[in-house]
Design a protein around this motif. Structure first.
Motif, mmCIF file in Angstrom:
data_model
loop_
_atom_site.group_PDB
_atom_site.id
_atom_site.type_symbol
_atom_site.label_atom_id
_atom_site.label_comp_id
_atom_site.label_asym_id
_atom_site.label_seq_id
_atom_site.Cartn_x
_atom_site.Cartn_y
_atom_site.Cartn_z
ATOM 1 N N SER A 125 33.170 38.759 35.087
ATOM 2 C CA SER A 125 33.034 37.886 36.256
ATOM 3 C C SER A 125 34.187 36.892 36.309
ATOM 4 C CB SER A 125 31.695 37.156 36.231
ATOM 5 O OG SER A 125 31.382 36.694 34.938
ATOM 6 N N GLY A 126 34.607 36.585 37.556
ATOM 7 C CA GLY A 126 35.663 35.609 37.746
ATOM 8 C C GLY A 126 35.151 34.192 37.585
ATOM 9 N N SER A 127 36.073 33.248 37.471
ATOM 10 C CA SER A 127 35.701 31.848 37.271
ATOM 11 C C SER A 127 34.980 31.279 38.486
ATOM 12 C CB SER A 127 36.950 31.016 36.972
ATOM 13 O OG SER A 127 37.889 31.131 38.044
ATOM 14 N N ILE A 187 34.834 51.709 40.421
ATOM 15 C CA ILE A 187 33.467 51.649 40.945
ATOM 16 C C ILE A 187 32.897 50.248 40.773
ATOM 17 C CG2 ILE A 187 31.121 52.562 40.707
ATOM 18 C CD1 ILE A 187 33.193 54.485 41.970
ATOM 19 N N ARG A 188 33.118 49.645 39.618
ATOM 20 C CA ARG A 188 32.645 48.268 39.408
ATOM 21 C C ARG A 188 33.277 47.324 40.428
ATOM 22 N NH1 ARG A 188 33.722 49.633 33.822
ATOM 23 N NH2 ARG A 188 35.626 48.378 33.913
ATOM 24 N N SER A 189 34.570 47.494 40.654
ATOM 25 C CA SER A 189 35.275 46.634 41.602
ATOM 26 C C SER A 189 34.737 46.807 43.017
ATOM 27 C CB SER A 189 36.777 46.953 41.566
ATOM 28 O OG SER A 189 37.479 46.183 42.512
ATOM 29 N N ASP A 210 36.685 39.546 38.032
ATOM 30 C CA ASP A 210 38.057 39.267 37.615
ATOM 31 C C ASP A 210 38.783 40.592 37.385
ATOM 32 O OD1 ASP A 210 40.061 38.907 35.183
ATOM 33 O OD2 ASP A 210 39.891 36.958 36.169
ATOM 34 N N ALA A 211 39.839 40.841 38.155
ATOM 35 C CA ALA A 211 40.515 42.145 38.115
ATOM 36 C C ALA A 211 41.086 42.451 36.734
ATOM 37 C CB ALA A 211 41.618 42.189 39.174
#
Length: 394
Positions: A363-365, A335-337, A351-352
């Motif tokens: 969070s991704g870079s 759900i977050r994804s 960030d997977a």
């Protein structure tokens, strides 16, 4: 002798307990428990903060109705933690209406005022008030304190707090109140602990569970939220509809010959994930299902969540931080994804690997929005409020 408060967080078919030492600056959990009333014989379990079973009992429903399970709780607390003086019982009360913007002692007058708000939260308000009445009968000398889910949102101002109906109704208290405030308050404080600069950022907190709502936070204050007068508005929920064209209600009343009670039951008990899927109100069941209707329900849930995150970002004038909390928000990585993907245009990148590992920051870079998963703790928030009202360290 150390001082303690017993916190009660009442749900639709269970009550969570927490016993907190309030002698120090920050309340400390001594034990936690659950009164589960799903079964014919309600079960009470008390555990240590580490999860070790300390006490368990089952009783017949008739016994539970007479308050024996609450007597068991109080008896266990006093036997096991005799070195602590029980100062009060603190309760999560869903609706405080226009009058209560902070915790209050539950006098007979306050109780009557809160009971009168039951039509605004028919699933929740009577359930929250029932333990108050039961404990008062068992221990009339024990101070009881109400802490409100609506209180945190009293900082909302027009236009966010208004409905577009004649203003005479606003003057009668028909306005947007918002809920899940104890959870949002905890998350806001936790963000400031992670990094003080986060508190000032334009933040949306997504409390996603069987009940679900969003809150737009700035400087630790509620600026906007997705629930309104009642806990029906906003996001798709387990059995609740969320935002709905008012014309649907008129149609059901005028052309389907439904009574107001029938419509209330439909919107609170038969809608949401359950209504769309026809399978279950439980997100875990729907994520595991191969049925097309289960996927449709999940897609609607994530679409509505993303749409209303954008709505909160509009109120804030931007989005710098997104926080997931609540049962679904904390545990459902899918759900977050999915919500993150829908919000990619706002700069959200999840960030997977961090998401799969349930890390605090996911969070991704390359994300321009900080994304966190923060487990909520409504019981600790209630304990803090009780300690403050009682003049203790917190």
């Amino acid at each position: 002798m150390s001082e303690a408060v017993l916190v009660l967080n009442s749900g639709s078919s269970s009550i969570k307990f927490g016993l907190f030492d309030i002698s120090a600056a920050e309340p400390t959990l001594l034990c936690k428990g659950l009164l589960d009333e799903h079964e014919a014989k309600p079960r009470l379990v008390m555990k240590s903060p580490a999860g070790e079973n300390l006490f368990e009992t089952h009783r017949e429903v008739s016994d539970a109705d007479s308050g024996h399970l609450f007597s068991d709780v109080l008896g266990f607390v006093e036997d096991r933690f005799g070195g602590h003086r029980l100062r009060a019982a603190g309760h999560r009360i869903v609706h405080g209406g226009p009058d209560y913007s902070g915790p209050v002692e539950l006098t007979d007058d306050v109780y009557a005022r809160l009971e009168a708000l039951s039509p605004l939260a028919p699933l929740h308000q009577p359930r929250c008030l029932e333990p108050v009445r039961t404990i008062a009968a068992i221990r009339p000398d024990l101070t009881q304190i109400a802490c409100f889910d609506t209180a945190f949102h009293h900082s909302m101002a027009p236009p966010a707090s208004r409905f577009a109906i004649p203003r005479r109704y606003d003057e009668r208290g028909i306005r947007r109140y918002g809920f899940h405030g104890l959870s949002f308050e905890y998350v806001g404080r936790r963000l400031a602990e992670i990094a003080p600069e986060l508190a000032a950022r334009r933040t949306v907190v997504a409390h996603l569970g069987n009940g679900a709502s969003l809150c737009a936070l700035r400087d630790g204050r509620s600026i906007d939220t997705t629930m309104g007068l009642t806990p029906l508005d906003g996001l798709v929920m387990g059995t609740r509809c969320g935002t709905l064209d008012p014309g649907v209600l008129l149609y059901l009343l005028q052309h389907e010959n439904m009574s107001a009670e029938d419509v209330q039951h439909l919107l609170y008990h038969q809608s949401g994930l359950l209504g769309v899927s026809g399978i279950s109100a439980d997100m875990r069941t729907l994520l595991a299902s191969r049925e097309a209707t289960a996927r449709e329900a999940v897609d609607l849930f994530t679409l509505r969540a993303a749409q209303q995150v954008a709505m909160m970002a509009t109120t804030l004038g931007g989005l710098e931080c997104l926080v997931f909390t609540g049962g679904i928000g904390e545990h459902a990585k899918e759900i977050r994804s999915a919500i993150g993907e829908r919000l990619g245009w706002l700069g959200v990148r999840i960030d997977a690997a961090a998401n799969d590992a349930m890390r605090e920051r996911i969070s991704g870079s390359d994300s321009t929005v900080d994304v966190f998963v923060i487990p909520t703790n409504e019981e600790l928030t209630i304990a803090r409020h009780c300690a403050a009202l009682l003049g203790m360290g917190a």
